[in-house]
Design an enzyme around this catalytic site. Structure first.
Site, mmCIF file in Angstrom:
data_model
loop_
_atom_site.group_PDB
_atom_site.id
_atom_site.type_symbol
_atom_site.label_atom_id
_atom_site.label_comp_id
_atom_site.label_asym_id
_atom_site.label_seq_id
_atom_site.Cartn_x
_atom_site.Cartn_y
_atom_site.Cartn_z
ATOM 1 N N MET A 203 -4.781 -16.998 103.928
ATOM 2 C CA MET A 203 -4.537 -18.299 104.528
ATOM 3 C C MET A 203 -3.131 -18.456 105.073
ATOM 4 O O MET A 203 -2.748 -19.572 105.429
ATOM 5 C CB MET A 203 -4.803 -19.405 103.490
ATOM 6 C CG MET A 203 -6.265 -19.606 103.172
ATOM 7 S SD MET A 203 -7.191 -20.195 104.603
ATOM 8 C CE MET A 203 -8.853 -20.206 103.929
ATOM 9 N N ASP B 49 -1.506 -18.616 88.830
ATOM 10 C CA ASP B 49 -1.809 -17.358 89.526
ATOM 11 C C ASP B 49 -0.727 -16.312 89.263
ATOM 12 O O ASP B 49 -0.280 -15.623 90.179
ATOM 13 C CB ASP B 49 -1.952 -17.614 91.029
ATOM 14 C CG ASP B 49 -2.706 -16.480 91.739
ATOM 15 O OD1 ASP B 49 -3.409 -15.713 91.046
ATOM 16 O OD2 ASP B 49 -2.586 -16.375 92.967
#
Length: 520
Positions: A24, A140
Protein backbone atom coordinates in the site's frame (compact mmCIF):
# COMPACT_ATOMS: atom_id res chain seq x y z
CA UNK A 1 12.84 9.03 -12.92
CA UNK A 2 9.34 7.58 -12.57
CA UNK A 3 6.23 9.64 -13.07
CA UNK A 4 6.55 10.79 -9.45
CA UNK A 5 10.33 10.99 -9.25
CA UNK A 6 11.62 14.54 -9.25
CA UNK A 7 8.32 15.83 -7.91
CA UNK A 8 8.36 18.60 -5.33
CA UNK A 9 6.05 18.04 -2.34
CA UNK A 10 4.85 20.86 -0.14
CA UNK A 11 7.14 23.25 -1.92
CA UNK A 12 10.25 21.75 -0.27
CA UNK A 13 10.63 17.93 -0.50
CA UNK A 14 12.15 16.81 -3.83
CA UNK A 15 11.65 13.07 -4.50
CA UNK A 16 14.90 11.60 -5.85
CA UNK A 17 14.50 7.82 -5.83
CA UNK A 18 12.62 4.81 -4.51
CA UNK A 19 13.89 3.19 -1.30
CA UNK A 20 11.26 0.46 -1.07
CA UNK A 21 7.76 -0.59 -2.06
CA UNK A 22 4.99 -2.33 -0.15
CA UNK A 23 1.44 -3.40 -0.82
CA UNK A 24 0.00 0.00 0.00
CA UNK A 25 2.91 2.39 -0.11
CA UNK A 26 6.23 3.49 -1.51
CA UNK A 27 9.09 4.93 0.49
CA UNK A 28 11.07 7.61 -1.32
CA UNK A 29 14.41 9.21 -0.77
CA UNK A 30 13.95 12.95 -0.92
CA UNK A 31 15.85 16.18 -0.40
CA UNK A 32 14.47 18.80 1.97
CA UNK A 33 15.39 21.85 -0.09
CA UNK A 34 14.53 24.22 2.73
CA UNK A 35 16.88 22.66 5.32
CA UNK A 36 19.30 20.93 2.96
CA UNK A 37 18.95 17.40 4.37
CA UNK A 38 18.04 13.98 2.99
CA UNK A 39 14.78 12.52 4.28
CA UNK A 40 12.49 9.56 3.69
CA UNK A 41 8.96 10.17 2.41
CA UNK A 42 6.27 7.51 2.70
CA UNK A 43 3.69 7.70 -0.05
CA UNK A 44 0.29 6.06 0.31
CA UNK A 45 -0.56 4.37 -3.00
CA UNK A 46 -3.96 2.93 -3.87
CA UNK A 47 -4.98 1.09 -7.03
CA UNK A 48 -7.97 2.17 -9.03
CA UNK A 49 -10.23 -0.55 -7.62
CA UNK A 50 -10.18 0.84 -4.06
CA UNK A 51 -13.63 2.15 -3.14
CA UNK A 52 -14.20 5.34 -1.19
CA UNK A 53 -14.67 3.59 2.15
CA UNK A 54 -11.39 1.68 1.85
CA UNK A 55 -9.66 4.81 0.61
CA UNK A 56 -10.79 6.70 3.68
CA UNK A 57 -9.69 3.86 5.95
CA UNK A 58 -6.21 3.79 4.41
CA UNK A 59 -5.80 7.55 4.68
CA UNK A 60 -6.81 7.45 8.33
CA UNK A 61 -4.40 4.56 8.93
CA UNK A 62 -1.52 6.50 7.36
CA UNK A 63 -2.27 9.62 9.37
CA UNK A 64 -2.51 7.53 12.50
CA UNK A 65 0.90 6.05 11.81
CA UNK A 66 2.38 9.54 11.62
CA UNK A 67 0.58 10.66 14.75
CA UNK A 68 1.51 7.55 16.75
CA UNK A 69 5.16 7.64 15.72
CA UNK A 70 5.50 11.36 16.38
CA UNK A 71 4.32 10.93 19.97
CA UNK A 72 7.04 8.42 20.85
CA UNK A 73 10.28 9.80 22.22
CA UNK A 74 12.92 7.10 21.92
CA UNK A 75 16.12 6.60 19.95
CA UNK A 76 14.65 3.42 18.44
CA UNK A 77 11.66 5.30 16.99
CA UNK A 78 11.82 7.03 13.63
CA UNK A 79 11.48 10.81 13.90
CA UNK A 80 8.52 12.19 11.95
CA UNK A 81 9.32 15.62 10.51
CA UNK A 82 6.21 16.53 8.60
CA UNK A 83 2.99 15.36 6.93
CA UNK A 84 2.18 16.79 3.49
CA UNK A 85 -1.28 16.35 1.98
CA UNK A 86 -1.32 16.27 -1.83
CA UNK A 87 -3.56 14.42 -4.28
CA UNK A 88 -6.05 13.97 -1.43
CA UNK A 89 -3.64 11.69 0.40
CA UNK A 90 -0.96 12.08 3.08
CA UNK A 91 2.79 11.84 2.52
CA UNK A 92 4.78 11.23 5.73
CA UNK A 93 8.19 12.91 5.89
CA UNK A 94 10.58 11.07 8.23
CA UNK A 95 14.24 10.84 9.06
CA UNK A 96 16.20 8.59 6.72
CA UNK A 97 17.85 5.65 8.48
CA UNK A 98 20.55 4.13 6.32
CA UNK A 99 21.07 0.40 6.75
CA UNK A 100 19.30 -2.94 6.39
CA UNK A 101 16.20 -4.45 7.91
CA UNK A 102 16.75 -7.10 10.57
CA UNK A 103 15.14 -9.59 8.21
CA UNK A 104 17.80 -8.79 5.59
CA UNK A 105 20.56 -9.08 8.19
CA UNK A 106 19.36 -12.53 9.23
CA UNK A 107 18.94 -13.67 5.61
CA UNK A 108 22.29 -12.34 4.42
CA UNK A 109 24.49 -12.86 7.49
CA UNK A 110 22.77 -15.76 9.23
CA UNK A 111 21.58 -16.02 12.86
CA UNK A 112 22.87 -13.47 15.35
CA UNK A 113 24.93 -14.24 18.47
CA UNK A 114 22.79 -14.10 21.64
CA UNK A 115 24.51 -10.95 22.91
CA UNK A 116 23.82 -8.97 19.72
CA UNK A 117 20.26 -10.32 19.63
CA UNK A 118 19.78 -9.12 23.22
CA UNK A 119 21.13 -5.66 22.35
CA UNK A 120 18.66 -5.31 19.50
CA UNK A 121 15.77 -6.69 21.55
CA UNK A 122 16.53 -4.20 24.34
CA UNK A 123 16.14 -1.29 21.92
CA UNK A 124 12.91 -2.65 20.47
CA UNK A 125 11.57 -3.30 23.97
CA UNK A 126 12.45 0.24 24.97
CA UNK A 127 10.44 1.84 22.18
CA UNK A 128 7.55 -0.56 22.77
CA UNK A 129 7.41 0.41 26.44
CA UNK A 130 7.37 4.09 25.49
CA UNK A 131 4.52 3.40 23.06
CA UNK A 132 2.58 1.35 25.60
CA UNK A 133 2.80 4.15 28.14
CA UNK A 134 1.11 6.37 25.55
CA UNK A 135 -1.62 3.79 24.97
CA UNK A 136 -0.16 2.70 21.60
CA UNK A 137 0.20 -0.94 20.54
CA UNK A 138 2.45 -1.58 17.55
CA UNK A 139 0.75 -4.85 16.50
CA UNK A 140 3.29 -5.71 13.78
CA UNK A 141 6.66 -6.25 15.45
CA UNK A 142 8.71 -8.49 13.17
CA UNK A 143 12.26 -8.56 11.72
CA UNK A 144 11.29 -6.73 8.53
CA UNK A 145 10.03 -3.79 10.62
CA UNK A 146 13.29 -3.45 12.55
CA UNK A 147 16.02 -1.42 10.88
CA UNK A 148 19.69 -1.84 11.74
CA UNK A 149 21.42 1.41 10.83
CA UNK A 150 24.86 1.61 9.30
CA UNK A 151 25.97 3.07 12.63
CA UNK A 152 24.45 0.16 14.57
CA UNK A 153 21.35 2.07 15.64
CA UNK A 154 18.20 -0.04 16.02
CA UNK A 155 14.90 1.44 14.83
CA UNK A 156 11.38 -0.02 15.02
CA UNK A 157 9.40 1.15 12.00
CA UNK A 158 5.90 0.94 10.55
CA UNK A 159 3.39 1.94 13.17
CA UNK A 160 0.89 1.87 10.28
CA UNK A 161 -1.36 -0.71 11.95
CA UNK A 162 -0.71 0.56 15.44
CA UNK A 163 -3.71 0.52 17.72
CA UNK A 164 -4.17 3.76 19.60
CA UNK A 165 -6.21 3.51 22.79
CA UNK A 166 -9.59 5.14 22.31
CA UNK A 167 -9.30 5.31 18.50
CA UNK A 168 -11.63 2.87 16.73
CA UNK A 169 -11.52 4.45 13.30
CA UNK A 170 -9.54 1.64 11.69
CA UNK A 171 -10.77 -1.36 13.65
CA UNK A 172 -14.24 -1.52 12.14
CA UNK A 173 -13.28 -3.86 9.30
CA UNK A 174 -12.42 -6.75 11.59
CA UNK A 175 -9.31 -7.50 9.53
CA UNK A 176 -6.44 -9.38 11.16
CA UNK A 177 -3.33 -7.47 10.14
CA UNK A 178 0.29 -8.39 10.76
CA UNK A 179 2.69 -11.23 9.90
CA UNK A 180 1.13 -14.61 10.86
CA UNK A 181 4.38 -15.98 12.31
CA UNK A 182 4.59 -13.07 14.75
CA UNK A 183 0.91 -12.58 15.67
CA UNK A 184 0.12 -13.49 19.28
CA UNK A 185 -2.35 -16.30 20.04
CA UNK A 186 -4.88 -13.90 21.56
CA UNK A 187 -4.90 -11.77 18.41
CA UNK A 188 -5.15 -14.89 16.26
CA UNK A 189 -8.28 -15.82 18.25
CA UNK A 190 -9.80 -12.42 17.65
CA UNK A 191 -9.43 -11.27 21.26
CA UNK A 192 -8.63 -7.67 22.14
CA UNK A 193 -4.84 -7.42 22.50
CA UNK A 194 -2.84 -5.54 25.10
CA UNK A 195 0.89 -4.89 25.58
CA UNK A 196 1.58 -8.64 26.07
CA UNK A 197 0.68 -9.12 22.39
CA UNK A 198 3.59 -6.89 21.35
CA UNK A 199 5.84 -8.80 23.76
CA UNK A 200 4.87 -12.06 22.06
CA UNK A 201 5.92 -10.55 18.73
CA UNK A 202 9.18 -9.40 20.32
CA UNK A 203 9.74 -12.96 21.52
CA UNK A 204 9.15 -14.25 18.00
CA UNK A 205 11.59 -11.68 16.63
CA UNK A 206 14.18 -12.67 19.24
CA UNK A 207 13.67 -16.33 18.29
CA UNK A 208 14.22 -15.49 14.62
CA UNK A 209 17.40 -13.58 15.43
CA UNK A 210 19.14 -16.50 17.14
CA UNK A 211 17.60 -19.39 15.19
CA UNK A 212 17.48 -17.82 11.72
CA UNK A 213 13.77 -18.61 11.24
CA UNK A 214 10.45 -17.60 12.83
CA UNK A 215 9.10 -19.67 15.73
CA UNK A 216 6.01 -20.71 13.76
CA UNK A 217 5.92 -20.98 9.98
CA UNK A 218 3.74 -23.62 8.33
CA UNK A 219 3.75 -22.32 4.76
CA UNK A 220 0.33 -20.70 4.74
CA UNK A 221 -1.26 -18.00 6.88
CA UNK A 222 -4.04 -20.26 8.16
CA UNK A 223 -1.73 -23.14 9.04
CA UNK A 224 0.70 -20.77 10.72
CA UNK A 225 -2.01 -19.09 12.80
CA UNK A 226 -3.35 -22.50 13.82
CA UNK A 227 0.14 -23.49 14.96
CA UNK A 228 0.51 -20.24 16.90
CA UNK A 229 -2.70 -20.98 18.79
CA UNK A 230 -2.37 -24.72 19.35
CA UNK A 231 1.10 -26.15 18.78
CA UNK A 232 3.98 -26.21 21.29
CA UNK A 233 7.05 -24.12 20.60
CA UNK A 234 10.07 -25.85 19.13
CA UNK A 235 12.70 -24.96 21.77
CA UNK A 236 15.45 -22.64 20.53
CA UNK A 237 18.82 -24.37 20.28
CA UNK A 238 21.16 -21.38 19.81
CA UNK A 239 19.81 -18.91 22.36
CA UNK A 240 21.98 -19.86 25.34
CA UNK A 241 21.11 -20.42 29.00
CA UNK A 242 19.64 -16.95 29.61
CA UNK A 243 17.80 -16.18 26.38
CA UNK A 244 16.22 -19.63 26.04
CA UNK A 245 13.90 -19.33 29.08
CA UNK A 246 13.22 -15.69 28.20
CA UNK A 247 12.12 -16.56 24.65
CA UNK A 248 9.96 -19.38 25.98
CA UNK A 249 8.44 -17.00 28.53
CA UNK A 250 7.71 -14.34 25.90
CA UNK A 251 6.10 -16.97 23.65
CA UNK A 252 3.82 -18.23 26.43
CA UNK A 253 0.39 -18.65 24.82
CA UNK A 254 -1.53 -17.33 27.83
CA UNK A 255 -0.94 -13.55 27.99
CA UNK A 256 -1.60 -13.61 31.74
CA UNK A 257 1.42 -15.87 32.22
CA UNK A 258 3.65 -14.25 29.63
CA UNK A 259 6.90 -12.59 30.70
CA UNK A 260 6.34 -8.88 31.29
CA UNK A 261 8.47 -6.00 30.05
CA UNK A 262 10.38 -5.44 33.30
CA UNK A 263 11.44 -9.08 33.58
CA UNK A 264 12.35 -9.24 29.90
CA UNK A 265 14.45 -6.09 30.19
CA UNK A 266 16.19 -7.60 33.19
CA UNK A 267 17.37 -10.71 31.41
CA UNK A 268 18.31 -8.89 28.22
CA UNK A 269 20.47 -6.49 30.23
CA UNK A 270 22.11 -9.39 31.96
CA UNK A 271 22.93 -11.11 28.67
CA UNK A 272 24.51 -7.90 27.38
CA UNK A 273 26.38 -7.30 30.63
CA UNK A 274 27.78 -10.83 30.76
CA UNK A 275 28.80 -10.56 27.12
CA UNK A 276 30.69 -7.35 27.90
CA UNK A 277 32.43 -8.97 30.85
CA UNK A 278 33.39 -11.99 28.73
CA UNK A 279 34.78 -9.77 26.00
CA UNK A 280 36.83 -7.77 28.49
CA UNK A 281 38.12 -10.89 30.24
CA UNK A 282 39.06 -12.45 26.90
CA UNK A 283 41.07 -9.35 26.04
CA UNK A 284 42.81 -9.48 29.40
CA UNK A 285 43.61 -13.17 29.08
CA UNK A 286 45.04 -12.64 25.60
CA UNK A 287 47.22 -9.79 26.83
CA UNK A 288 48.50 -11.46 30.01
CA UNK A 289 49.50 -15.12 29.62
CA UNK A 290 48.72 -17.20 32.71
CA UNK A 291 49.85 -20.64 33.79
CA UNK A 292 47.57 -23.47 32.68
CA UNK A 293 45.31 -24.64 35.53
CA UNK A 294 45.80 -28.14 36.95
CA UNK A 295 43.24 -30.92 36.29
CA UNK A 296 41.97 -30.62 39.88
CA UNK A 297 41.46 -26.86 39.49
CA UNK A 298 39.50 -27.31 36.27
CA UNK A 299 37.17 -29.82 37.89
CA UNK A 300 36.55 -27.54 40.85
CA UNK A 301 35.81 -24.54 38.65
CA UNK A 302 33.46 -26.61 36.51
CA UNK A 303 31.55 -27.78 39.57
CA UNK A 304 31.18 -24.24 40.88
CA UNK A 305 29.96 -22.96 37.50
CA UNK A 306 27.34 -25.70 37.19
CA UNK A 307 25.90 -24.91 40.62
CA UNK A 308 26.03 -21.16 40.02
CA UNK A 309 24.24 -21.46 36.68
CA UNK A 310 21.49 -23.65 38.15
CA UNK A 311 20.94 -21.30 41.08
CA UNK A 312 21.05 -18.17 38.93
CA UNK A 313 18.55 -19.65 36.49
CA UNK A 314 16.12 -20.46 39.28
CA UNK A 315 16.47 -16.99 40.74
CA UNK A 316 15.90 -15.21 37.45
CA UNK A 317 12.70 -17.15 36.75
CA UNK A 318 10.99 -16.11 39.97
CA UNK A 319 10.16 -12.49 39.08
CA UNK A 320 8.35 -13.67 35.96
CA UNK A 321 5.74 -15.61 37.91
CA UNK A 322 2.71 -13.40 38.37
CA UNK A 323 0.93 -15.54 40.93
CA UNK A 324 2.55 -15.33 44.34
CA UNK A 325 6.22 -14.84 45.15
CA UNK A 326 8.19 -11.64 45.24
CA UNK A 327 7.34 -10.28 41.82
CA UNK A 328 7.02 -6.62 41.02
CA UNK A 329 3.23 -6.76 41.09
CA UNK A 330 3.30 -7.74 44.76
CA UNK A 331 6.09 -5.30 45.59
CA UNK A 332 4.09 -2.34 44.34
CA UNK A 333 1.31 -2.93 46.88
CA UNK A 334 3.28 -1.97 49.97
CA UNK A 335 5.05 1.26 50.91
CA UNK A 336 8.62 1.28 49.65
CA UNK A 337 11.81 3.15 50.05
CA UNK A 338 12.25 6.77 49.08
CA UNK A 339 15.23 7.28 46.81
CA UNK A 340 17.37 9.74 44.93
CA UNK A 341 20.28 8.92 42.61
CA UNK A 342 23.75 9.04 44.11
CA UNK A 343 26.10 11.79 43.03
CA UNK A 344 28.89 10.87 40.63
CA UNK A 345 31.72 9.13 42.41
CA UNK A 346 29.96 9.23 45.76
CA UNK A 347 29.50 6.16 47.89
CA UNK A 348 25.95 7.12 48.73
CA UNK A 349 22.74 5.96 47.15
CA UNK A 350 19.29 5.88 48.55
CA UNK A 351 17.14 2.96 49.71
CA UNK A 352 15.35 1.79 46.61
CA UNK A 353 15.52 -0.60 43.65
CA UNK A 354 15.30 -1.07 39.81
CA UNK A 355 14.13 -3.10 36.76
CA UNK A 356 16.41 -5.93 35.74
CA UNK A 357 17.15 -9.02 37.82
CA UNK A 358 20.63 -8.86 39.27
CA UNK A 359 22.68 -11.73 40.57
CA UNK A 360 21.59 -12.62 44.07
CA UNK A 361 24.44 -11.55 46.37
CA UNK A 362 25.10 -15.01 47.76
CA UNK A 363 23.52 -17.71 45.68
CA UNK A 364 24.66 -16.59 42.25
CA UNK A 365 28.17 -15.67 43.37
CA UNK A 366 28.95 -18.42 45.85
CA UNK A 367 27.56 -21.95 45.66
CA UNK A 368 28.22 -22.55 49.34
CA UNK A 369 25.76 -21.41 52.03
CA UNK A 370 26.68 -18.49 54.25
CA UNK A 371 28.04 -19.51 57.66
CA UNK A 372 25.71 -19.44 60.63
CA UNK A 373 26.43 -16.87 63.38
CA UNK A 374 28.03 -19.51 65.53
CA UNK A 375 30.52 -20.30 62.74
CA UNK A 376 31.53 -16.71 62.07
CA UNK A 377 34.98 -15.49 62.94
CA UNK A 378 36.45 -12.13 62.05
CA UNK A 379 33.11 -10.29 62.31
CA UNK A 380 31.66 -7.88 64.86
CA UNK A 381 28.08 -6.86 65.48
CA UNK A 382 27.45 -3.13 65.15
CA UNK A 383 24.59 -1.60 67.12
CA UNK A 384 23.81 1.64 65.33
CA UNK A 385 22.43 4.60 67.25
CA UNK A 386 19.62 4.49 64.70
CA UNK A 387 18.37 1.25 66.26
CA UNK A 388 19.43 -1.33 63.68
CA UNK A 389 22.17 -3.96 64.03
CA UNK A 390 24.41 -5.55 61.40
CA UNK A 391 27.48 -7.79 61.39
CA UNK A 392 30.47 -6.41 59.50
CA UNK A 393 33.96 -7.85 58.94
CA UNK A 394 36.62 -6.72 61.40
CA UNK A 395 38.69 -5.19 58.61
CA UNK A 396 36.00 -2.61 57.78
CA UNK A 397 36.55 0.68 59.59
CA UNK A 398 33.49 2.28 61.19
CA UNK A 399 33.36 5.89 59.97
CA UNK A 400 30.18 6.62 61.89
CA UNK A 401 26.96 8.27 60.82
CA UNK A 402 26.79 10.99 58.20
CA UNK A 403 23.29 12.26 57.52
CA UNK A 404 21.04 9.22 57.07
CA UNK A 405 23.95 6.84 56.43
CA UNK A 406 26.12 4.64 58.62
CA UNK A 407 29.37 4.21 56.68
CA UNK A 408 32.07 1.51 56.86
CA UNK A 409 35.21 1.65 54.68
CA UNK A 410 38.57 -0.06 54.12
CA UNK A 411 40.79 -1.44 51.36
CA UNK A 412 38.77 0.26 48.62
CA UNK A 413 35.50 -1.29 49.77
CA UNK A 414 32.54 0.58 51.25
CA UNK A 415 29.46 -0.62 53.10
CA UNK A 416 26.69 1.89 53.70
CA UNK A 417 23.49 1.27 55.60
CA UNK A 418 20.99 3.99 54.76
CA UNK A 419 17.53 4.55 56.21
CA UNK A 420 14.41 6.64 55.87
CA UNK A 421 11.34 7.09 58.02
CA UNK A 422 9.21 7.98 55.00
CA UNK A 423 9.48 5.10 52.52
CA UNK A 424 7.84 5.45 49.12
CA UNK A 425 5.47 3.08 47.34
CA UNK A 426 7.84 0.60 45.66
CA UNK A 427 11.46 -0.31 46.22
CA UNK A 428 11.62 -1.71 42.69
CA UNK A 429 10.20 1.44 41.12
CA UNK A 430 12.66 3.61 43.03
CA UNK A 431 15.62 1.57 41.80
CA UNK A 432 14.23 1.68 38.27
CA UNK A 433 14.44 5.46 38.41
CA UNK A 434 17.97 5.35 39.78
CA UNK A 435 19.00 2.88 37.08
CA UNK A 436 17.64 5.16 34.36
CA UNK A 437 19.71 8.02 35.75
CA UNK A 438 22.81 5.85 36.17
CA UNK A 439 24.72 7.21 33.19
CA UNK A 440 24.20 10.75 34.44
CA UNK A 441 25.40 10.00 37.95
CA UNK A 442 28.22 7.45 37.54
CA UNK A 443 31.11 7.76 35.05
CA UNK A 444 31.28 4.73 32.74
CA UNK A 445 27.99 3.39 34.14
CA UNK A 446 27.09 -0.18 33.13
CA UNK A 447 23.88 -1.62 34.55
CA UNK A 448 24.10 -5.25 35.66
CA UNK A 449 20.39 -5.44 36.31
CA UNK A 450 17.82 -5.10 39.01
CA UNK A 451 15.10 -7.35 40.35
CA UNK A 452 12.32 -7.46 42.89
CA UNK A 453 12.80 -10.09 45.59
CA UNK A 454 11.52 -11.30 48.90
CA UNK A 455 14.32 -10.50 51.33
CA UNK A 456 13.77 -12.65 54.38
CA UNK A 457 10.26 -11.65 55.58
CA UNK A 458 10.19 -8.36 53.62
CA UNK A 459 8.41 -8.74 50.29
CA UNK A 460 8.88 -5.12 49.24
CA UNK A 461 12.56 -5.38 48.38
CA UNK A 462 14.75 -5.09 45.30
CA UNK A 463 18.39 -5.23 44.22
CA UNK A 464 20.20 -2.84 41.91
CA UNK A 465 23.66 -3.83 40.62
CA UNK A 466 26.07 -1.93 38.38
CA UNK A 467 29.72 -1.06 37.65
CA UNK A 468 31.34 2.32 37.02
CA UNK A 469 34.67 4.14 37.01
CA UNK A 470 35.92 5.78 40.20
CA UNK A 471 39.29 7.52 40.38
CA UNK A 472 40.67 5.42 37.54
CA UNK A 473 39.42 2.11 39.00
CA UNK A 474 36.52 -0.01 37.80
CA UNK A 475 34.26 -0.63 40.78
CA UNK A 476 31.25 -2.85 41.34
CA UNK A 477 28.16 -1.89 43.37
CA UNK A 478 25.17 -3.74 44.75
CA UNK A 479 22.40 -1.87 46.55
CA UNK A 480 19.58 -3.75 48.28
CA UNK A 481 16.56 -1.58 49.15
CA UNK A 482 13.73 -2.88 51.32
CA UNK A 483 10.92 -1.84 53.66
CA UNK A 484 10.56 -3.42 57.10
CA UNK A 485 7.40 -1.65 58.20
CA UNK A 486 7.63 2.03 59.03
CA UNK A 487 11.29 2.22 57.93
CA UNK A 488 12.96 1.85 54.57
CA UNK A 489 16.58 0.68 54.37
CA UNK A 490 19.34 0.18 51.82
CA UNK A 491 22.38 -2.03 52.34
CA UNK A 492 24.85 -0.74 49.77
CA UNK A 493 28.20 -2.39 48.92
CA UNK A 494 30.92 -1.05 46.61
CA UNK A 495 34.27 -2.76 45.94
CA UNK A 496 36.89 -2.83 43.17
CA UNK A 497 35.71 -5.02 40.31
CA UNK A 498 38.94 -7.02 40.50
CA UNK A 499 38.18 -8.19 44.04
CA UNK A 500 34.36 -8.22 43.94
CA UNK A 501 34.08 -12.00 43.53
CA UNK A 502 36.74 -12.82 46.11
CA UNK A 503 35.61 -15.23 48.83
CA UNK A 504 36.06 -12.67 51.65
CA UNK A 505 33.89 -10.05 49.96
CA UNK A 506 31.23 -12.53 48.86
CA UNK A 507 30.95 -13.74 52.45
CA UNK A 508 30.99 -10.20 53.90
CA UNK A 509 28.09 -9.13 51.69
CA UNK A 510 26.06 -12.19 52.54
CA UNK A 511 26.71 -11.88 56.27
CA UNK A 512 25.54 -8.27 56.22
CA UNK A 513 22.31 -9.28 54.48
CA UNK A 514 21.74 -12.28 56.77
CA UNK A 515 22.52 -10.52 60.03
CA UNK A 516 20.74 -7.18 59.53
CA UNK A 517 18.04 -6.41 62.08
CA UNK A 518 15.93 -3.25 61.63
CA UNK A 519 15.06 -0.75 64.32
CA UNK A 520 11.98 -1.78 66.31
Amino acid sequence: MTETGGRLLGGRYRLTGVLGRGGMGTVWRAEDEMLGRTVAVKELRMHDGVDEQDRHRLVVRTLREAKATARIRHTAAVTVFDVVEEDDRPWIVMELVGGRSLAEVIKEDGPLPPVRAAEIALEVLGVLCEAHELGILHRDVKPSNVLIGDDGRVVLTDFGIASVEGDTSVTSTGMLVGAPSYISPERARGQKPGPPADLWSLGGTLYAMVEGRPPYDRGSALATLTAVMTEPLAPPVCAGRLLTPLIEGLLEKDPALRVDAAAARAVLRRVVAEGTVRAESTTEVAAIPKPAPSRRTLLAVAAVLVVAVLVAGALMWQPWKKKGGGGSADAAKTPAVASAPAAPGSAAASPAASTAPSTAPSAAQSPTPAPTPSQLTGYREVHSSQGFTVKVPDWLKDEGIKGAQHIFRANGSTLIVEWTGAPGQSALADWEGSDREGKKNFPGYQSLGTRALTYRSWANAADWEWTYDKNGTRVHSLNRGFVTGKYGYAIYWTSPEASWSGADLVQARQVSFDSFQPAP
